[in-house]
Design a protein around this motif. Structure first.
Motif, PDB file in Angstrom:
ATOM      1  N   PHE A   1      41.997  43.898  48.048  1.00 53.84           N
ATOM      2  CA  PHE A   1      41.052  43.241  48.945  1.00 53.84           C
ATOM      3  C   PHE A   1      39.642  43.461  48.410  1.00 53.84           C
ATOM      4  O   PHE A   1      39.213  44.613  48.250  1.00 53.84           O
ATOM      5  CB  PHE A   1      41.128  43.830  50.356  1.00 53.84           C
ATOM      6  CG  PHE A   1      42.384  43.507  51.130  1.00 53.84           C
ATOM      7  CD1 PHE A   1      43.311  42.592  50.654  1.00 53.84           C
ATOM      8  CD2 PHE A   1      42.636  44.133  52.347  1.00 53.84           C
ATOM      9  CE1 PHE A   1      44.467  42.300  51.372  1.00 53.84           C
ATOM     10  CE2 PHE A   1      43.785  43.851  53.071  1.00 53.84           C
ATOM     11  CZ  PHE A   1      44.702  42.932  52.582  1.00 53.84           C
ATOM     12  N   LEU A   2      38.921  42.382  48.132  1.00 57.04           N
ATOM     13  CA  LEU A   2      37.524  42.464  47.721  1.00 57.04           C
ATOM     14  C   LEU A   2      36.642  42.184  48.930  1.00 57.04           C
ATOM     15  O   LEU A   2      36.780  41.137  49.573  1.00 57.04           O
ATOM     16  CB  LEU A   2      37.232  41.454  46.608  1.00 57.04           C
ATOM     17  CG  LEU A   2      35.777  41.348  46.146  1.00 57.04           C
ATOM     18  CD1 LEU A   2      35.281  42.663  45.553  1.00 57.04           C
ATOM     19  CD2 LEU A   2      35.615  40.211  45.149  1.00 57.04           C
ATOM     20  N   CYS A   3      35.755  43.118  49.242  1.00 53.11           N
ATOM     21  CA  CYS A   3      34.879  42.993  50.416  1.00 53.11           C
ATOM     22  C   CYS A   3      33.452  42.770  49.940  1.00 53.11           C
ATOM     23  O   CYS A   3      32.880  43.651  49.281  1.00 53.11           O
ATOM     24  CB  CYS A   3      34.950  44.255  51.267  1.00 53.11           C
ATOM     25  SG  CYS A   3      36.637  44.710  51.726  1.00 53.11           S
ATOM     26  N   ALA A   4      32.876  41.620  50.255  1.00 45.48           N
ATOM     27  CA  ALA A   4      31.535  41.304  49.760  1.00 45.48           C
ATOM     28  C   ALA A   4      30.859  40.324  50.713  1.00 45.48           C
ATOM     29  O   ALA A   4      31.408  39.251  50.985  1.00 45.48           O
ATOM     30  CB  ALA A   4      31.616  40.687  48.368  1.00 45.48           C
ATOM     31  N   ASP A   5      29.674  40.686  51.204  1.00 42.95           N
ATOM     32  CA  ASP A   5      28.941  39.735  52.031  1.00 42.95           C
ATOM     33  C   ASP A   5      28.330  38.648  51.144  1.00 42.95           C
ATOM     34  O   ASP A   5      28.328  38.743  49.917  1.00 42.95           O
ATOM     35  CB  ASP A   5      27.863  40.444  52.863  1.00 42.95           C
ATOM     36  CG  ASP A   5      26.764  41.021  52.014  1.00 42.95           C
ATOM     37  OD1 ASP A   5      25.892  40.254  51.582  1.00 42.95           O
ATOM     38  OD2 ASP A   5      26.777  42.244  51.758  1.00 42.95           O
ATOM     39  N   HIS A   6      27.810  37.597  51.773  1.00 46.67           N
ATOM     40  CA  HIS A   6      27.381  36.408  51.032  1.00 46.67           C
ATOM     41  C   HIS A   6      26.244  36.672  50.049  1.00 46.67           C
ATOM     42  O   HIS A   6      26.048  35.904  49.102  1.00 46.67           O
ATOM     43  CB  HIS A   6      26.960  35.310  52.009  1.00 46.67           C
ATOM     44  CG  HIS A   6      25.655  35.589  52.698  1.00 46.67           C
ATOM     45  ND1 HIS A   6      25.550  36.417  53.802  1.00 46.67           N
ATOM     46  CD2 HIS A   6      24.399  35.173  52.426  1.00 46.67           C
ATOM     47  CE1 HIS A   6      24.289  36.480  54.179  1.00 46.67           C
ATOM     48  NE2 HIS A   6      23.573  35.742  53.366  1.00 46.67           N
TER      49      HIS A   6
ATOM     50  N   HIS B   1      37.533  39.792  36.811  1.00 50.25           N
ATOM     51  CA  HIS B   1      37.445  38.427  37.323  1.00 50.25           C
ATOM     52  C   HIS B   1      38.048  38.381  38.714  1.00 50.25           C
ATOM     53  O   HIS B   1      39.001  39.122  39.025  1.00 50.25           O
ATOM     54  CB  HIS B   1      38.178  37.462  36.399  1.00 50.25           C
ATOM     55  CG  HIS B   1      37.935  36.017  36.720  1.00 50.25           C
ATOM     56  ND1 HIS B   1      38.716  35.312  37.604  1.00 50.25           N
ATOM     57  CD2 HIS B   1      36.956  35.171  36.303  1.00 50.25           C
ATOM     58  CE1 HIS B   1      38.255  34.075  37.704  1.00 50.25           C
ATOM     59  NE2 HIS B   1      37.185  33.966  36.920  1.00 50.25           N
ATOM     60  N   ILE B   2      37.515  37.501  39.524  1.00 55.57           N
ATOM     61  CA  ILE B   2      37.965  37.432  40.916  1.00 55.57           C
ATOM     62  C   ILE B   2      39.423  37.006  41.019  1.00 55.57           C
ATOM     63  O   ILE B   2      40.089  37.253  42.027  1.00 55.57           O
ATOM     64  CB  ILE B   2      37.040  36.503  41.731  1.00 55.57           C
ATOM     65  CG1 ILE B   2      37.111  36.865  43.217  1.00 55.57           C
ATOM     66  CG2 ILE B   2      37.359  35.021  41.469  1.00 55.57           C
ATOM     67  CD1 ILE B   2      35.962  36.358  44.032  1.00 55.57           C
ATOM     68  N   GLY B   3      39.958  36.404  39.955  1.00 52.99           N
ATOM     69  CA  GLY B   3      41.370  36.065  39.946  1.00 52.99           C
ATOM     70  C   GLY B   3      42.282  37.279  39.963  1.00 52.99           C
ATOM     71  O   GLY B   3      43.482  37.153  40.220  1.00 52.99           O
ATOM     72  N   GLU B   4      41.723  38.475  39.709  1.00 54.08           N
ATOM     73  CA  GLU B   4      42.516  39.707  39.741  1.00 54.08           C
ATOM     74  C   GLU B   4      42.690  40.249  41.155  1.00 54.08           C
ATOM     75  O   GLU B   4      43.442  41.212  41.350  1.00 54.08           O
ATOM     76  CB  GLU B   4      41.845  40.769  38.874  1.00 54.08           C
ATOM     77  CG  GLU B   4      41.728  40.412  37.407  1.00 54.08           C
ATOM     78  CD  GLU B   4      40.933  41.447  36.636  1.00 54.08           C
ATOM     79  OE1 GLU B   4      41.421  42.581  36.490  1.00 54.08           O
ATOM     80  OE2 GLU B   4      39.816  41.115  36.191  1.00 54.08           O
TER      81      GLU B   4
ATOM     82  N   SER C   1      43.542  39.821  45.389  1.00 57.66           N
ATOM     83  CA  SER C   1      44.447  39.061  46.251  1.00 57.66           C
ATOM     84  C   SER C   1      43.699  38.279  47.316  1.00 57.66           C
ATOM     85  O   SER C   1      44.104  37.164  47.673  1.00 57.66           O
ATOM     86  CB  SER C   1      45.439  40.018  46.926  1.00 57.66           C
ATOM     87  OG  SER C   1      46.025  40.888  45.987  1.00 57.66           O
ATOM     88  N   ALA C   2      42.623  38.863  47.834  1.00 61.71           N
ATOM     89  CA  ALA C   2      41.899  38.226  48.926  1.00 61.71           C
ATOM     90  C   ALA C   2      40.432  38.652  48.905  1.00 61.71           C
ATOM     91  O   ALA C   2      40.115  39.791  48.556  1.00 61.71           O
ATOM     92  CB  ALA C   2      42.522  38.585  50.277  1.00 61.71           C
TER      93      ALA C   2
ATOM     94  N   HIS D   1      42.741  30.165  41.494  1.00 61.55           N
ATOM     95  CA  HIS D   1      43.474  31.416  41.258  1.00 61.55           C
ATOM     96  C   HIS D   1      44.243  31.882  42.499  1.00 61.55           C
ATOM     97  O   HIS D   1      44.735  33.019  42.538  1.00 61.55           O
ATOM     98  CB  HIS D   1      42.506  32.513  40.795  1.00 61.55           C
ATOM     99  CG  HIS D   1      41.991  32.302  39.408  1.00 61.55           C
ATOM    100  ND1 HIS D   1      40.899  31.498  39.138  1.00 61.55           N
ATOM    101  CD2 HIS D   1      42.424  32.773  38.207  1.00 61.55           C
ATOM    102  CE1 HIS D   1      40.684  31.503  37.822  1.00 61.55           C
ATOM    103  NE2 HIS D   1      41.589  32.256  37.248  1.00 61.55           N
ATOM    104  N   ASP D   2      44.341  31.001  43.504  1.00 61.69           N
ATOM    105  CA  ASP D   2      45.104  31.304  44.729  1.00 61.69           C
ATOM    106  C   ASP D   2      44.640  32.591  45.404  1.00 61.69           C
ATOM    107  O   ASP D   2      45.453  33.373  45.927  1.00 61.69           O
ATOM    108  CB  ASP D   2      46.607  31.408  44.417  1.00 61.69           C
ATOM    109  CG  ASP D   2      47.199  30.080  43.949  1.00 61.69           C
ATOM    110  OD1 ASP D   2      46.801  29.040  44.498  1.00 61.69           O
ATOM    111  OD2 ASP D   2      48.044  30.090  43.035  1.00 61.69           O
ATOM    112  N   VAL D   3      43.331  32.828  45.392  1.00 59.72           N
ATOM    113  CA  VAL D   3      42.764  33.982  46.094  1.00 59.72           C
ATOM    114  C   VAL D   3      42.496  33.588  47.542  1.00 59.72           C
ATOM    115  O   VAL D   3      41.790  32.604  47.793  1.00 59.72           O
ATOM    116  CB  VAL D   3      41.461  34.463  45.421  1.00 59.72           C
ATOM    117  CG1 VAL D   3      40.859  35.635  46.199  1.00 59.72           C
ATOM    118  CG2 VAL D   3      41.720  34.853  43.970  1.00 59.72           C
TER     119      VAL D   3
END
Length: 255
Positions: A203-208, A221-224, A226-227, A245-247
């Motif tokens: 899980f990648l947590c990042a505000d805008h 890369h963000i493709g690594e 899951s969400a 990348h189906d994230v």
């Protein structure tokens, strides 16, 4: 043009040109100088630009914003993201949680979960979770950064490599619009890479404010992941990368 779209274009121009002027932006976007000043002030408050006479420049790509300032920036968004992530963490699972003010917000929301095993290289996360009554918390060894309680170094990586967990929860300093994940400290990056390798789900947590933000060190890369858990919809180029990348994207706006 919506303010979010205009601000993203201001960031893109600043990244390409190195300096953007209030007068030039006012003419380009056909809005008043006062509107551009408000945009620049908001981007500076998010740590994305630095004010200079008559305009602004990109924030340094070699040094992150001070921890206390980062904790205050977007605090409501981070709390909303924390609540959303906690609802996607089942009870009875194992977790990695790394360095970051957003991951700390997640940890605060997990205190009431039952039967969690949490491995962290963040002393603040460990302190928050210590208040839980049904949590096992393992703290990685290594060098403690006194500015934010993060633990880094070879010993930290060796410790994390001993485990394979259900979910890795990570924060990030910047996400390029091509999906590249960016941070400021290569030692912190190496720990985050170890977490990604040793988690079944990430899980990648990042505000805008992290969208399009520059930093010097490439994490991956963000493709690594899951969400992505965030507070606003990603800009179109990044949204396309996420879809390719189906994230999964979970948005906490109005949460």
């Amino acid at each position: 043009m919506k303010s979010d779209t205009r601000q993203q274009r201001i960031l893109d121009l600043a990244a390409r040109q190195g300096f953007v002027s209030i007068d030039g932006l006012s003419r380009q976007f056909e809005v008043t100088p006062q509107t551009i000043r408000r945009d620049i002030n908001q981007l500076c408050e998010q740590g994305l630009l630095e004010r200079h006479h008559g305009g602004a420049v990109p924030r340094s790509t070699t040094h992150n914003v001070d921890y206390v300032e980062r904790k205050a920036l977007g605090s409501e968004a981070k709390r909303a993201i924390g609540r959303l992530v906690s609802r996607h963490v089942p009870e009875g699972v194992s977790l990695f949680i790394n360095i970051g003010t957003t991951t700390e917000a997640v940890a605060q929301e997990l205190v009431g979960h039952k039967n969690l095993s949490v491995i962290t290289n963040n002393l603040n996360v460990a302190a928050f979770l210590a208040a839980g009554t049904d949590l096992d918390v393992l703290v990685a060894g290594g060098l403690v950064r006194n500015r934010d309680g993060g633990i880094i170094g070879e010993a930290t990586i060796d410790f994390i490599n001993q485990f394979k967990v259900d979910i890795g929860i990570i924060g990030i300093s910047g996400i390029d619009l091509d999906g590249t994940l960016l941070d400021f400290d290569y030692r912190e990056v190496r720990v985050a890479q170890a977490i990604i390798r040793n988690a079944r789900t990430v899980f990648l947590c990042a505000d805008h404010s992290k969208f399009g933000r520059n930093a010097m060190v490439r994490l991956g890369h963000i493709g690594e992941v899951s969400a992505l858990f965030t507070d606003r919809a990603p800009p179109a180029p990044l949204a396309d990368v996420l879809a390719a990348h189906d994230v999964e994207v979970h948005i906490a706006a109005g949460d």
